[in-house]
Design an enzyme around this catalytic site. Structure first.
Site, mmCIF file in Angstrom:
data_model
loop_
_atom_site.group_PDB
_atom_site.id
_atom_site.type_symbol
_atom_site.label_atom_id
_atom_site.label_comp_id
_atom_site.label_asym_id
_atom_site.label_seq_id
_atom_site.Cartn_x
_atom_site.Cartn_y
_atom_site.Cartn_z
ATOM 1 N N HIS A 56 0.831 -1.203 0.000
ATOM 2 C CA HIS A 56 0.000 0.000 0.000
ATOM 3 C C HIS A 56 0.869 1.257 0.000
ATOM 4 O O HIS A 56 0.582 2.244 -0.694
ATOM 5 C CB HIS A 56 -0.911 -0.031 1.226
ATOM 6 C CG HIS A 56 -1.911 1.082 1.266
ATOM 7 N ND1 HIS A 56 -2.483 1.512 2.450
ATOM 8 C CD2 HIS A 56 -2.447 1.857 0.300
ATOM 9 C CE1 HIS A 56 -3.313 2.487 2.200
ATOM 10 N NE2 HIS A 56 -3.318 2.729 0.898
ATOM 11 N N GLU A 99 2.268 1.913 -3.436
ATOM 12 C CA GLU A 99 1.236 2.507 -4.305
ATOM 13 C C GLU A 99 1.195 4.019 -4.113
ATOM 14 O O GLU A 99 1.122 4.788 -5.086
ATOM 15 C CB GLU A 99 -0.131 1.892 -3.977
ATOM 16 C CG GLU A 99 -1.300 2.531 -4.713
ATOM 17 C CD GLU A 99 -2.558 2.614 -3.860
ATOM 18 O OE1 GLU A 99 -3.128 3.728 -3.768
ATOM 19 O OE2 GLU A 99 -2.967 1.599 -3.284
ATOM 20 N N HIS A 100 1.271 4.478 -2.869
ATOM 21 C CA HIS A 100 1.289 5.912 -2.593
ATOM 22 C C HIS A 100 2.527 6.576 -3.185
ATOM 23 O O HIS A 100 2.438 7.674 -3.749
ATOM 24 C CB HIS A 100 1.267 6.158 -1.082
ATOM 25 C CG HIS A 100 -0.099 6.195 -0.493
ATOM 26 N ND1 HIS A 100 -0.622 7.291 0.151
ATOM 27 C CD2 HIS A 100 -1.079 5.248 -0.440
ATOM 28 C CE1 HIS A 100 -1.848 7.028 0.581
ATOM 29 N NE2 HIS A 100 -2.140 5.788 0.236
ATOM 30 N N GLU A 135 -4.381 8.288 6.969
ATOM 31 C CA GLU A 135 -5.369 7.443 6.307
ATOM 32 C C GLU A 135 -5.693 6.229 7.172
ATOM 33 O O GLU A 135 -6.858 5.823 7.285
ATOM 34 C CB GLU A 135 -4.834 6.996 4.947
ATOM 35 C CG GLU A 135 -5.805 6.177 4.123
ATOM 36 C CD GLU A 135 -5.253 5.832 2.762
ATOM 37 O OE1 GLU A 135 -5.629 4.765 2.220
ATOM 38 O OE2 GLU A 135 -4.446 6.617 2.227
#
Length: 784
Positions: free
Chosen positions: A49, A52-53, A130
């Site tokens: 994840h 991906e950022h 997040e």
């Protein structure tokens, strides 16, 4: 209909799927990498994840305001990415004129990421914010609690989101693991690139070949097989709280065609027609809503999740019993030719209405509609496994019926042409007739708003909306201030019939409707910033509530005071003449006046105080004049990337940071939103005000060439011929509400730079007023 997908493999190993669909107005790219959160080294949860950022931080050539995110937003597209359990997707949609430049940026950001440690540290804080928001979200909490019923060894039970503590950025071992993970999986053999658009296949193939070639060559890496989903095969993990039931059915050792079988099962499991499971729950007052989805699927495993809104906690056992009773009935009837034939029709209609982005993403799933003979065999395996988990003791022998044929799939009789079209319903000639898709918008204005009655009408529309969606028509009923707005868009042929049925349901409540009114469930908690967005139209339009009246009395008063108008696009007038006769209320042939704008700040607290501060600021232009609309749209386009850079990247206020142009009741304005785990509402407001106060200086620093390029990029988005029917209908409707001519690209191109400077000064001076919505009290003592 799109052409049959064309597939190829580039020399570097990249798999490519191409779809040519002449009806599309836009182009889309979706790139899937066969690696996800469950493939990460155990020492570094969240690494997939996090990576991906990091890609969206850009490359040496394309970063910041020149990167993919800013580029897509500047050109009126849409963009997102998602890290799933066993794959990661990146996807965007753009007008054809800017598609190649977007594809170039997408491929380069994955092939040449910077992975700078300083930037990693900043982005980790965004990821941490997040994570905090996710951990406080009710839906996420429910899902985590539900998954606690799975086998402890299965990776679905583990932590994969990533946060400040699991991502040890300064640690050399972490940096080595990050780069090894990237090198192993982010290469061509792991990737599938899907492109869709109106261009010829040859052009799409050229784009895929040119920009897909920059990925490193490689071969597909094996992904380990996870352990069993459940310790006990007959186990049925359930969660029953707050009026909502969730249950999981774990499926193992599924055959190859299981995905298409699951699609077939889910279609009929949640079907709204009489004789089905949802209708039974409503008739017996067990529940009001039902949904089913594949919560997880990899290899030969799948996890089926079924959710129901219950009338009471005591209804859970009867609901579970009814579910398994229905599954048993369906097992004996799943192969019926009429069901398979209608499913094929539904799949065909679905393909007809997919936009470019949905078409590109769907191609990555590689399902094969309609249901094949192999899919039917897979369905038998799924149903046999599912029924082995039946632990219920009730409702085993209920009477079920196959769903009747969807009436909106049948040809509609031609209109007689005898009825005259009410003048309150305008038929726009800006959208050519004779195309596949059209749109209809109807608006009622009442003396007061009555949210429970609106929710009752929404409940009544639920079944019809499901059938309409299957037939290629999207139906929405929205409450905005004292207005109700009914929107229908989709295939022209079934749309008038759907509209007539919707109007009958809205205008004529029966006893079942009043039962829904009296037994409605409380609304589910949603993310604070989304709650503010939902409340924004009511606040701007100054809704007045009439909550004390008895329901039937309120209903009669509602329609007695109702005045309506509307707009259609993509139709001939004679096709809608009979429809306008059935619209309840009085036709408003002269429209509705706008309320005068107040200068200043109006603060409104929405919902309870939350652990995270959420703030939404809507700043209308000082008038609805088309010249102001054009200037403020250009200001919104100009300020978007700078706002994101300042508040999200530099100040790291949170991951929910956005801005854009919003129209409410024909009024154009700029919308700014922030949700932060570590800032107060007062601090957030100060950051927004400082950014807005600095806009005139930013505009002054913009050279003429950059201004012309910015205006040209925005003007290209406002060519009606290049709009989807949804965008065109909304654009035309907002022009109708404003009482102004339709704003197009020429209005933007004619703007001098001085007009942008004036708009920035008007915004700073709050000449159109500021509406500030927050989940906390007003720290500014502004006007309420």
């Amino acid at each position: 209909m799109p052409s049959t997908p064309h597939t190829l493999v580039l020399p570097n190993g990249l798999s490519v799927i191409l779809q040519h669909a002449p009806r599309l107005k836009r182009c889309a790219a979706a790139l899937r990498v066969a690696v996800g959160s469950h493939d990460v080294p155990a020492a570094w949860p969240g690494l997939a994840h996090f990576l991906e950022h990091l890609f969206f931080l850009g490359t040496e050539r394309f970063a910041g305001e020149n990167g993919l995110m800013a580029f897509v937003q500047q050109h009126g597209g849409q963009l997102n990415a998602r890290t799933s359990e066993r794959h990661t997707d990146f996807f965007f949609e753009l007008p054809g004129s800017s598609f190649e430049a977007g594809l170039q940026r997408l491929c380069e950001m994955l092939a040449r990421p910077r992975l700078n440690v300083t930037e990693q540290l900043r982005e980790r804080e965004v990821l941490h914010a997040e994570f905090i928001a996710w951990s406080r979200d009710d839906a996420a909490r429910r899902q985590t609690k539900l998954f606690d019923g799975l086998a402890a060894e299965h990776p679905l039970r583990a932590f994969h989101a990533g946060n400040r503590y699991s991502l040890a950025v300064p640690n050399p071992a972490f940096q080595q693991a990050l780069r090894e993970f990237y090198n192993q999986y982010y290469q061509a053999g792991q990737m599938t690139l899907s492109l869709s658009g109106p261009q010829p296949l040859e052009e799409l193939q050229h784009l895929a070949t040119v920009y897909g070639a920059q990925f490193a060559s490689g071969q597909r890496q094996p992904q380990h097989t996870p352990p069993r989903l459940l310790n006990e095969p007959e186990q049925l993990p359930t969660l029953n709280e707050a009026g909502k039931l969730d249950l999981l059915i774990g499926l193992e050792n599924l055959p190859e065609h299981a995905p298409e079988a699951l699609a077939y099962l889910l279609t009929w499991l949640a079907a709204p027609q009489p004789g089905g499971l949802l209708a039974h729950l409503q008739e017996q007052r067990l529940g009001s809503a039902l949904s089913a989805q594949v919560a997880y699927q990899f290899g030969s495993q799948a996890l089926l999740q079924i959710s129901a809104d219950l009338s009471s906690a005591d209804a859970a056992n009867d609901t579970i019993g009814a579910l398994f009773s229905w599954l048993q009935f369906f097992q004996g009837h799943a192969s019926r030719p009429e069901l398979r034939q209608e499913f094929a029709q539904l799949q065909q209609r679905h393909q007809q209405t997919l936009g470019a982005l949905e078409l590109a993403r769907n191609a990555l799933e590689l399902t094969t509609p309609p249901l094949s003979d192999e899919g039917l065999e897979a369905l038998e395996v799924i149903l046999t496994q599912s029924l082995s988990k039946d632990v219920s003791t009730t409702s085993r022998h209920l009477a079920w019926a196959l769903p009747p044929a969807n009436p909106f799939l049948q040809p509609r009789p031609a209109p007689t042409g005898k009825a005259l079209l009410a003048s309150a319903l305008q038929v726009s000639d800006a959208v050519p007739t004779g195309q596949e898709e059209g749109a209809l918008t109807l608006r009622w204005r009442f003396n007061t708003a009555h949210e429970p009655l609106l929710r009752m009408s929404l409940s009544r529309l639920q079944s019809l909306a499901g059938q309409a969606r299957q037939a290629g028509v999207d139906v929405q009923l929205l409450g905005q201030g004292n207005d109700w707005v009914l929107r229908l868009q989709g295939l022209v042929e079934p749309l008038p019939g759907v509209a007539e049925a919707a109007l009958r349901l809205i205008a004529n409540p029966d006893e079942k409707a009043w039962q829904l009114y009296r037994h409605e469930n409380p609304a589910a908690a949603i993310m604070p910033i989304r709650q503010l967005l939902a409340a924004l139209p009511d606040v701007v339009m100054n809704q007045s509530q009439n909550a004390d009246a008895e329901p039937q009395t309120a209903w009669n008063d509602l329609w007695a005071s109702a005045r309506w108008d509307g707009m259609a696009a993509g139709f001939e007038a004679h096709e809608l003449g009979e429809l306008s006769v059935g619209v309840p209320g009085q036709a408003a042939n002269k429209g509705f006046p706008h309320k005068p704008i107040k200068v200043g700040v109006r603060w409104r607290q929405i919902g309870p105080i939350n652990a995270e501060s959420a703030l939404l600021l809507f700043c209308p232009a000082p008038s609805t004049l088309v010249e102001d609309q054009a200037a403020w749209r250009l200001l919104g386009s100009f300020s978007h990337a700078a706002f994101y850079q300042r508040l999200r990247v530099e100040l790291q206020l949170g991951y929910a940071v956005f801005s854009g142009v919003k129209q409410i009741d024909g009024q154009t304005g700029l919308l700014f939103g922030v949700q932060s785990p570590n800032q107060t509402h007062a601090e957030l407001f100060v950051h927004l005000r400082e950014f807005i106060d600095g806009l005139p200086q930013r505009v002054a620093a913009l050279d003429e060439a950059a201004f012309v390029a910015q205006a040209k990029a925005l003007a290209d988005q406002f060519t009606l011929e290049d709009q989807t029917i949804a965008h065109a209908a909304e654009w035309l409707w907002q022009a109708h509400l404003s009482g102004q001519p339709l704003m197009d690209g020429q209005h933007i191109l004619k703007l001098p730079k001085a007009a942008l400077a004036i708009a920035a000064q008007q915004l700073k001076a709050r000449q159109g007023g500021w509406f500030c919505l927050a989940n906390g009290p007003d720290p500014l003592d502004s006007e309420q």
